[in-house]
Structure formats: structure tokens, C-alpha cells
Design an enzyme around this catalytic site. Structure first.
Site, mmCIF file in Angstrom:
data_model
loop_
_atom_site.group_PDB
_atom_site.id
_atom_site.type_symbol
_atom_site.label_atom_id
_atom_site.label_comp_id
_atom_site.label_asym_id
_atom_site.label_seq_id
_atom_site.Cartn_x
_atom_site.Cartn_y
_atom_site.Cartn_z
ATOM 1 N N GLY A 102 0.826 -1.214 0.000
ATOM 2 C CA GLY A 102 0.000 0.000 0.000
ATOM 3 C C GLY A 102 0.854 1.255 0.000
ATOM 4 N N THR A 160 1.192 3.579 2.362
ATOM 5 C CA THR A 160 1.948 3.787 3.607
ATOM 6 C C THR A 160 3.187 2.895 3.608
ATOM 7 O OG1 THR A 160 -0.223 4.089 4.639
ATOM 8 C CG2 THR A 160 1.677 4.035 6.107
ATOM 9 N N ASP A 207 2.953 -3.293 8.217
ATOM 10 C CA ASP A 207 1.909 -3.129 7.197
ATOM 11 C C ASP A 207 0.942 -2.020 7.603
ATOM 12 O OD1 ASP A 207 0.428 -3.536 4.908
ATOM 13 O OD2 ASP A 207 -0.239 -5.556 5.420
ATOM 14 N N GLY A 208 0.232 -1.517 6.628
ATOM 15 C CA GLY A 208 -0.792 -0.501 6.859
ATOM 16 C C GLY A 208 -2.138 -1.152 7.133
ATOM 17 N N ASP A 248 -6.706 -0.296 6.458
ATOM 18 C CA ASP A 248 -7.760 0.608 5.977
ATOM 19 C C ASP A 248 -8.548 1.178 7.146
ATOM 20 O OD1 ASP A 248 -7.331 0.252 3.097
ATOM 21 O OD2 ASP A 248 -7.777 -1.834 3.589
ATOM 22 N N LYS A 251 -8.288 -4.783 6.323
ATOM 23 C CA LYS A 251 -7.217 -4.636 5.351
ATOM 24 C C LYS A 251 -7.693 -5.197 4.003
ATOM 25 C CE LYS A 251 -3.104 -5.705 6.370
ATOM 26 N NZ LYS A 251 -2.808 -4.575 5.477
ATOM 27 N N GLY A 252 -6.919 -4.878 2.964
ATOM 28 C CA GLY A 252 -7.263 -5.423 1.656
ATOM 29 C C GLY A 252 -7.685 -4.395 0.638
ATOM 30 N N GLU A 259 -0.946 -10.880 2.803
ATOM 31 C CA GLU A 259 -0.684 -10.103 4.023
ATOM 32 C C GLU A 259 -1.026 -10.933 5.259
ATOM 33 O OE1 GLU A 259 -1.503 -5.622 2.221
ATOM 34 O OE2 GLU A 259 -3.118 -6.645 3.239
HETATM 35 C C1 5RP Z 1 -3.450 -3.587 1.049
HETATM 36 C C2 5RP Z 1 -3.743 -3.141 2.425
HETATM 37 C C3 5RP Z 1 -3.233 -1.797 2.843
HETATM 38 O O1 5RP Z 1 -2.472 -1.938 4.001
HETATM 39 C C4 5RP Z 1 -4.391 -0.884 3.106
HETATM 40 O O2 5RP Z 1 -5.228 -0.858 1.968
HETATM 41 C C5 5RP Z 1 -3.920 0.541 3.441
HETATM 42 O O3 5RP Z 1 -3.405 1.134 2.281
HETATM 43 P P1 5RP Z 1 -2.757 2.582 2.272
HETATM 44 O O4 5RP Z 1 -1.503 2.501 3.085
HETATM 45 O O5 5RP Z 1 -2.498 2.838 0.815
HETATM 46 O O6 5RP Z 1 -3.747 3.544 2.858
HETATM 47 O O7 5RP Z 1 -4.364 -3.798 3.214
HETATM 48 O O8 5RP Z 1 -4.091 -4.788 0.742
#
Ligand code: 5RP
Length: 218
Positions: free
Chosen positions: A29, A31, A81-82, A84, A94-95, A103
Site C-alpha cells: 500500500g 503507507t 503493514d498498513g 484501511d 485490510k485489503g 498479508e
Molecule cells: C493492502 C492493504 C493496505 O495496508 C491498506 O489498503 C492501506 O493502504 P494505504 O496505506 O495505501 O492507505 O491492506 O491490501
């Protein structure tokens, strides 16, 4: 401060949690893209990275960070990891980037999950962000019907095929008051590969970027 600046601050703060000579699990993602930029500055101090998507793998390799196969390692100390959305119990949705299955696999192996988010991702109750569900393509109609029975409005994500060759259904209009139970319930629908609830394996540490700086929640 823009949302992207808050993401970048949280991502760079994650460097503090990386030990010398470790293997680092890397999410997906925007982040995480900031985190990969940060990781590149210490690439000679780590053994390499395990990636959760083709997108992250490409960026890691481009910056000269060695990418290892998860099957070739027996333990992983940290996963960054980031998310949502994230609630007070460190349960996440997430996703959004369609990488949820890989992930969840890397997160399951990791000893410590450090979630990097900007403050807009913090919620009381999960579900305002549509819950991504990876499905085997031939099961997408069946799974959508089952989701409707649970009160969700399923929307097939158009033009998206996951790294595993599957489709994503985004489940709208869910008020997720019991993430642990719903995660299990969705996993039990035949044809579902993974759902984007990370409640059974929540984050351990959350780094929240905001205009007041990055807060560490343990
Ligand atoms: C990808 C994810 C990401 O961690 C989630 O979508 C956050 O994304 P971003 O950092 O672009 O806001 O789960 O599958």
C-alpha cells in the site's frame, strides 16, 4: 499536514522497530511504500525482506532490498503493514490494495505486527470502509448471495485480479461489532479464500501518524 505526510511519518517511525540482521515482513500500500523507502536506507543492516505482494516485491527489488521466499525461512520477527481501518483492540480491516491473503499469511508467521496508519484510519467500530473478501472466481455469485444474508451489500471490484488469480468482493454496509466472530463466519463460506478482517491476528503495535506527530500504541 496532508494524509500522505502523516502516512510517511508513521512509516519512517517503524524503522526503530527493525533489529540488525533481521528479516522484515513487508505489507502493501501507499503507507508501506513510504516504509520501503525508509527500509532502503538500512538495507545493508538487514538480511532481507519477505513481501506480501508483487507490487511491494517490485519496489523492494528496485531499491536493492533482497526479497526472500517465506517458505525458505522458519521464523519472522517483524511484519510492517498498513490498514484501511483499525479499532481500539488493534483489530483491522485490510485489503484495500487487494493483497489481503498474502498479508494475512505473512502476518500469521510474524512474531510482532507493527501497523502503520495515519489518524484517519482509527475508528470505534469497523465497517465504514467496505470489507474486502478474496474469492475464487467461480464462487463470486454464491459468496455475494451469502453476504447479503449477513446484511452486507456486496460489490465485485471491477478490473481487479489478485496476485493469486482471484477476485475481490467489497462488502459494504457492515457494522462490525464482533470482528472475531465475523472473521470466522466469513472464512466458513465456501469459495472465500480470505477476508480482510484481521482480528484473530491483530496488530501488536500501532504507529499513528497525525499532525501532532506519530503516537505509539502498545
Ligand atoms: C493492502 C492493504 C493496505 O495496508 C491498506 O489498503 C492501506 O493502504 P494505504 O496505506 O495505501 O492507505 O491492506 O491490501
Amino acid at each position: 499536514m496532508t494524509q500522505d505526510e502523516m502516512k510517511r511519518d508513521a512509516a519512517w517511525a517503524a524503522l526503530e522497530f527493525i533489529s540488525k540482521d533481521s528479516i522484515v515482513g513487508v505489507g502493501t500500500g501507499s503507507t508501506v511504500n513510504h516504509f520501503i523507502d525508509a527500509l532502503a536506507t538500512i538495507k545493508d543492516d538487514i538480511r532481507g525482506a519477505v513481501s506480501s505482494s508483487e507490487q511491494s516485491t517490485a519496489k523492494l527489488k528496485q531499491l536493492g532490498i533482497k526479497v526472500l521466499d517465506l517458505n525458505d525461512i522458519s521464523e519472522l520477527s517483524i511484519y510492517i503493514d498498513g490498514a484501511d481501518e483499525i479499532n481500539g483492540q488493534k483489530h483491522m480491516i485490510k485489503g484495500g490494495g487487494a493483497a489481503l491473503t498474502r498479508e494475512k499469511i505473512v502476518a500469521a508467521v510474524a512474531e510482532t505486527f507493527v501497523c502503520i496508519v495515519d489518524s484517519t484510519k482509527q475508528v470505534e467500530v469497523l465497517g465504514r470502509f467496505p470489507l474486502p473478501i478474496e474469492v475464487i472466481p467461480m464462487a463470486s455469485s454464491y459468496v455475494s448471495r451469502e453476504l447479503k444474508k449477513l446484511g452486507a451489500k456486496p460489490v465485485l471490484r471491477q478490473g481487479v485480479i489478485t496476485d493469486n488469480g482471484n477476485q475481490i468482493i467489497d462488502a459494504h454496509d457492515l457494522q462490525i461489532t464482533d470482528p472475531l466472530a465475523l472473521e470466522q463466519q466469513l472464512n466458513n463460506i465456501v469459495g472465500v479464500v480470505t477476508n480482510g478482517l484481521f482480528a484473530r491476528r491483530p496488530a501488536d503495535i500501532v504507529l499513528v501518524g497525525s499532525s501532532d506527530g506519530t503516537r505509539v500504541l502498545k
